[in-house]
Motif scaffolding. Sequence first.
Motif, PDB file in Angstrom:
ATOM      1  N   HIS A 168       0.488  -1.253  -0.206  1.00 47.94           N
ATOM      2  CA  HIS A 168       0.246  -0.093   0.023  1.00 47.94           C
ATOM      3  C   HIS A 168       0.944   0.835   0.177  1.00 47.94           C
ATOM      4  O   HIS A 168       0.160   2.327  -0.730  1.00 47.94           O
ATOM      5  CB  HIS A 168      -0.811  -0.428   1.416  1.00 47.94           C
ATOM      6  CG  HIS A 168      -1.959  -1.288   0.908  1.00 47.94           C
ATOM      7  ND1 HIS A 168      -3.224  -1.348   0.222  1.00 47.94           N
ATOM      8  CD2 HIS A 168      -1.724  -2.206   1.986  1.00 47.94           C
ATOM      9  CE1 HIS A 168      -3.653  -2.457   0.557  1.00 47.94           C
ATOM     10  NE2 HIS A 168      -3.416  -3.380   1.321  1.00 47.94           N
ATOM     11  N   ASN A 174       2.329   1.482  -3.369  1.00 47.64           N
ATOM     12  CA  ASN A 174       1.306   2.212  -4.129  1.00 47.64           C
ATOM     13  C   ASN A 174       0.888   3.735  -4.514  1.00 47.64           C
ATOM     14  O   ASN A 174       1.243   3.903  -5.247  1.00 47.64           O
ATOM     15  CB  ASN A 174       0.107   1.057  -4.097  1.00 47.64           C
ATOM     16  CG  ASN A 174      -1.052   1.309  -5.223  1.00 47.64           C
ATOM     17  OD1 ASN A 174      -1.698   3.154  -5.143  1.00 47.64           O
ATOM     18  ND2 ASN A 174      -1.531   0.911  -5.663  1.00 47.64           N
ATOM     19  N   GLY A 180      -5.184   0.725  -3.935  1.00 44.84           N
ATOM     20  CA  GLY A 180      -4.786   0.038  -2.438  1.00 44.84           C
ATOM     21  C   GLY A 180      -5.557   0.907  -1.116  1.00 44.84           C
ATOM     22  O   GLY A 180      -6.594   1.372  -1.429  1.00 44.84           O
ATOM     23  N   ARG A 181      -4.924   0.648   0.094  1.00 41.36           N
ATOM     24  CA  ARG A 181      -6.145   0.552   0.832  1.00 41.36           C
ATOM     25  C   ARG A 181      -5.356   2.550   1.033  1.00 41.36           C
ATOM     26  O   ARG A 181      -6.657   2.939   2.088  1.00 41.36           O
ATOM     27  CB  ARG A 181      -5.281   0.656   2.452  1.00 41.36           C
ATOM     28  CG  ARG A 181      -6.068   0.428   3.536  1.00 41.36           C
ATOM     29  CD  ARG A 181      -4.932   0.046   4.709  1.00 41.36           C
ATOM     30  NE  ARG A 181      -5.350  -1.849   4.804  1.00 41.36           N
ATOM     31  CZ  ARG A 181      -4.506  -2.600   4.806  1.00 41.36           C
ATOM     32  NH1 ARG A 181      -3.726  -2.418   5.779  1.00 41.36           N
ATOM     33  NH2 ARG A 181      -4.627  -3.314   4.411  1.00 41.36           N
ATOM     34  N   TRP A 182      -4.882   3.191   0.793  1.00 40.68           N
ATOM     35  CA  TRP A 182      -4.022   4.858   1.629  1.00 40.68           C
ATOM     36  C   TRP A 182      -4.942   5.519   0.209  1.00 40.68           C
ATOM     37  O   TRP A 182      -4.103   6.248  -0.889  1.00 40.68           O
ATOM     38  CB  TRP A 182      -2.837   4.843   2.007  1.00 40.68           C
ATOM     39  CG  TRP A 182      -2.159   4.272   2.465  1.00 40.68           C
ATOM     40  CD1 TRP A 182      -3.324   3.654   3.719  1.00 40.68           C
ATOM     41  CD2 TRP A 182      -0.841   3.964   3.414  1.00 40.68           C
ATOM     42  NE1 TRP A 182      -1.998   2.742   4.708  1.00 40.68           N
ATOM     43  CE2 TRP A 182      -0.845   3.455   3.904  1.00 40.68           C
ATOM     44  CE3 TRP A 182       0.429   4.338   1.977  1.00 40.68           C
ATOM     45  CZ2 TRP A 182      -0.060   2.978   5.025  1.00 40.68           C
ATOM     46  CZ3 TRP A 182       1.595   3.602   3.252  1.00 40.68           C
ATOM     47  CH2 TRP A 182       1.083   2.846   4.304  1.00 40.68           C
ATOM     48  N   ARG A 236     -12.785   6.985  -0.355  1.00 38.33           N
ATOM     49  CA  ARG A 236     -12.890   6.382  -0.600  1.00 38.33           C
ATOM     50  C   ARG A 236     -14.815   6.791  -0.016  1.00 38.33           C
ATOM     51  O   ARG A 236     -14.533   7.493   0.415  1.00 38.33           O
ATOM     52  CB  ARG A 236     -12.897   4.724  -0.952  1.00 38.33           C
ATOM     53  CG  ARG A 236     -11.506   4.117  -1.703  1.00 38.33           C
ATOM     54  CD  ARG A 236     -11.392   2.848  -1.046  1.00 38.33           C
ATOM     55  NE  ARG A 236     -10.990   1.770  -1.921  1.00 38.33           N
ATOM     56  CZ  ARG A 236      -9.712   1.554  -1.387  1.00 38.33           C
ATOM     57  NH1 ARG A 236      -9.494   2.521  -0.254  1.00 38.33           N
ATOM     58  NH2 ARG A 236      -8.770   1.586  -1.876  1.00 38.33           N
ATOM     59  N   GLN A 249     -15.603   1.872   0.828  1.00 32.55           N
ATOM     60  CA  GLN A 249     -14.883   1.540   2.226  1.00 32.55           C
ATOM     61  C   GLN A 249     -14.854  -0.053   3.003  1.00 32.55           C
ATOM     62  O   GLN A 249     -14.076  -0.297   3.280  1.00 32.55           O
ATOM     63  CB  GLN A 249     -14.997   2.797   3.022  1.00 32.55           C
ATOM     64  CG  GLN A 249     -13.618   3.834   2.597  1.00 32.55           C
ATOM     65  CD  GLN A 249     -14.074   4.607   3.422  1.00 32.55           C
ATOM     66  OE1 GLN A 249     -14.834   5.058   4.141  1.00 32.55           O
ATOM     67  NE2 GLN A 249     -13.234   5.805   3.354  1.00 32.55           N
ATOM     68  N   SER A 250     -16.470   0.593   2.634  1.00 33.36           N
ATOM     69  CA  SER A 250     -16.909  -0.812   3.535  1.00 33.36           C
ATOM     70  C   SER A 250     -16.725  -2.180   3.146  1.00 33.36           C
ATOM     71  O   SER A 250     -16.257  -3.259   3.051  1.00 33.36           O
ATOM     72  CB  SER A 250     -18.828  -0.374   4.182  1.00 33.36           C
ATOM     73  OG  SER A 250     -19.577  -0.399   2.684  1.00 33.36           O
ATOM     74  N   ALA A 293     -14.108  -2.913   0.646  1.00 30.25           N
ATOM     75  CA  ALA A 293     -12.688  -2.558   0.240  1.00 30.25           C
ATOM     76  C   ALA A 293     -12.476  -3.018   1.993  1.00 30.25           C
ATOM     77  O   ALA A 293     -11.752  -4.467   1.783  1.00 30.25           O
ATOM     78  CB  ALA A 293     -11.674  -1.505   0.023  1.00 30.25           C
ATOM     79  N   ARG A 294     -13.062  -3.986   2.892  1.00 28.79           N
ATOM     80  CA  ARG A 294     -12.464  -4.374   3.871  1.00 28.79           C
ATOM     81  C   ARG A 294     -12.424  -5.337   4.339  1.00 28.79           C
ATOM     82  O   ARG A 294     -12.730  -6.904   4.199  1.00 28.79           O
ATOM     83  CB  ARG A 294     -12.935  -3.623   4.821  1.00 28.79           C
ATOM     84  CG  ARG A 294     -12.476  -1.695   5.476  1.00 28.79           C
ATOM     85  CD  ARG A 294     -12.879  -1.156   7.271  1.00 28.79           C
ATOM     86  NE  ARG A 294     -12.910  -0.092   6.869  1.00 28.79           N
ATOM     87  CZ  ARG A 294     -13.497   0.404   7.410  1.00 28.79           C
ATOM     88  NH1 ARG A 294     -14.413  -0.282   8.266  1.00 28.79           N
ATOM     89  NH2 ARG A 294     -13.289   1.996   7.171  1.00 28.79           N
TER      90      ARG A 294
END
Length: 129
Positions: free
Chosen positions: A3, A6, A115-117, A120, A125-126, A128-129
Amino acid sequence: MRHALNLAGRVLIALLFLGGAVQKLADPAPVAAMVRSVGLPGASVPWIAGFDLLAAMALVIGPGVTVWALVMAAYCIGTSWFHWQLRADPWQVTIVVKNWAIAGGLLVLAAQGPGRWALRTRRRQSAAR
């Protein structure tokens, strides 16, 4: 680590578009000449610079990194046409190849996502977790 890599890649690619925006605004005459050479209005340079700036910000912070990466890959391929000056200035061909390489990196980014950073929407976001 992926991440962070990325994000670092997105920032480095965005710096290219940020620099392009600054350059177009600081010295618009060469870009206006190139744009006019294909029949477009030279007055479009500030809009093009704004597009570069918006793309740079979007690639770094999101949301929509994947879409922006695809748009900017097409933009890099399209704008490489301005630099195809094999007889007039062979060094411009290097810019064509660099544009294609940047487009390749943007396509990888589009395939991998931000990636995570990256910002969104809540729904994403929910998911992607």
